[in-house]
Design an enzyme around this catalytic site. Structure first.
Site, PDB file in Angstrom:
ATOM      1  N   PHE A 114       6.438 -23.294 -63.818  1.00 28.76           N
ATOM      2  CA  PHE A 114       6.714 -22.287 -64.838  1.00 28.76           C
ATOM      3  C   PHE A 114       5.929 -21.001 -64.626  1.00 28.76           C
ATOM      4  O   PHE A 114       6.406 -19.924 -64.974  1.00 28.76           O
ATOM      5  CB  PHE A 114       6.485 -22.854 -66.244  1.00 28.76           C
ATOM      6  CG  PHE A 114       7.636 -23.679 -66.701  1.00 28.76           C
ATOM      7  CD1 PHE A 114       8.780 -23.085 -67.200  1.00 28.76           C
ATOM      8  CD2 PHE A 114       7.601 -25.057 -66.597  1.00 28.76           C
ATOM      9  CE1 PHE A 114       9.872 -23.843 -67.598  1.00 28.76           C
ATOM     10  CE2 PHE A 114       8.677 -25.827 -66.988  1.00 28.76           C
ATOM     11  CZ  PHE A 114       9.821 -25.222 -67.487  1.00 28.76           C
ATOM     12  N   GLU A 115       4.744 -21.082 -64.087  1.00 33.95           N
ATOM     13  CA  GLU A 115       3.944 -19.873 -63.876  1.00 33.95           C
ATOM     14  C   GLU A 115       4.426 -19.095 -62.656  1.00 33.95           C
ATOM     15  O   GLU A 115       4.372 -17.875 -62.649  1.00 33.95           O
ATOM     16  CB  GLU A 115       2.464 -20.213 -63.726  1.00 33.95           C
ATOM     17  CG  GLU A 115       1.828 -20.773 -64.977  1.00 33.95           C
ATOM     18  CD  GLU A 115       1.758 -19.792 -66.130  1.00 33.95           C
ATOM     19  OE1 GLU A 115       1.870 -18.563 -65.914  1.00 33.95           O
ATOM     20  OE2 GLU A 115       1.599 -20.255 -67.275  1.00 33.95           O
ATOM     21  N   GLY A 116       4.855 -19.807 -61.632  1.00 33.81           N
ATOM     22  CA  GLY A 116       5.230 -19.135 -60.391  1.00 33.81           C
ATOM     23  C   GLY A 116       3.989 -18.637 -59.674  1.00 33.81           C
ATOM     24  O   GLY A 116       2.916 -18.540 -60.262  1.00 33.81           O
TER      25      GLY A 116
END
Length: 163
Positions: free
Chosen positions: A16-18
């Site tokens: 989700f953060e990448g």
């Protein structure tokens, strides 16, 4: 020894953060780098414009430290009985949530109140209520909260020992 986050949690946060090797402003306007890192680190100081990481390994090392720190803070908020009853995925879902919204928001949330009241089923829908940034519902936050709730509802794979 503080409780460690499991690989399922690490992978959820990473997905989700990448990965960003150069500092950028996130949707809330906060300078961010690596896998959602917004604070200080030993090697480079504060996240600010122009800050760069060497590679994914550096970003991953920073993320592990960040998650360990958040895990310690989450543990402090849990009452003894829920703490003892949570499996690694449930704990990890809380760490991911707190990493994203901040430990202060977890502390004042109905999610934590329900969990500490041992209302585990009532805890699950509370994740979904945290899908806004600056008052606007974000699809990415909705997906993340759903993934955290799913992780909270899942059991970690069994540990098979070689005997």
């Amino acid at each position: 020894m503080p409780r460690q986050v499991n690989n399922a949690t690490l992978e959820l946060v990473r997905s989700f953060e990448g990965l960003y090797l150069e500092a950028y402003r996130d949707e809330a306007g906060v300078w961010t780098i690596g896998y959602g890192h917004t604070g200080f680190d030993i090697a480079g100081g504060a996240v600010k414009p122009g800050r760069k990481l060497a590679d994914e390994n550096e970003a991953l090392a920073i993320l592990r430290v960040d998650l360990d720190n958040v895990a310690k803070d989450v543990e402090k908020l849990l009452l003894i009985r829920p703490k003892a009853e949570l499996n690694d995925n449930q704990f990890g879902a809380l760490v991911s949530f707190a990493f994203n919204v901040g430990i202060g928001n977890l502390e004042k949330s109905a999610l934590l109140r329900r969990l500490n009241g041992r209302d585990y089923l009532g805890t699950i829908p509370e994740f979904a209520k945290w899908n806004r940034c600056n008052g606007k519902v974000l699809r990415g936050l909705t997906r993340r909260r759903n993934a955290e709730a799913a992780l909270f509802c899942s059991f970690p794979p069994p540990v098979i020992s070689a005997s």
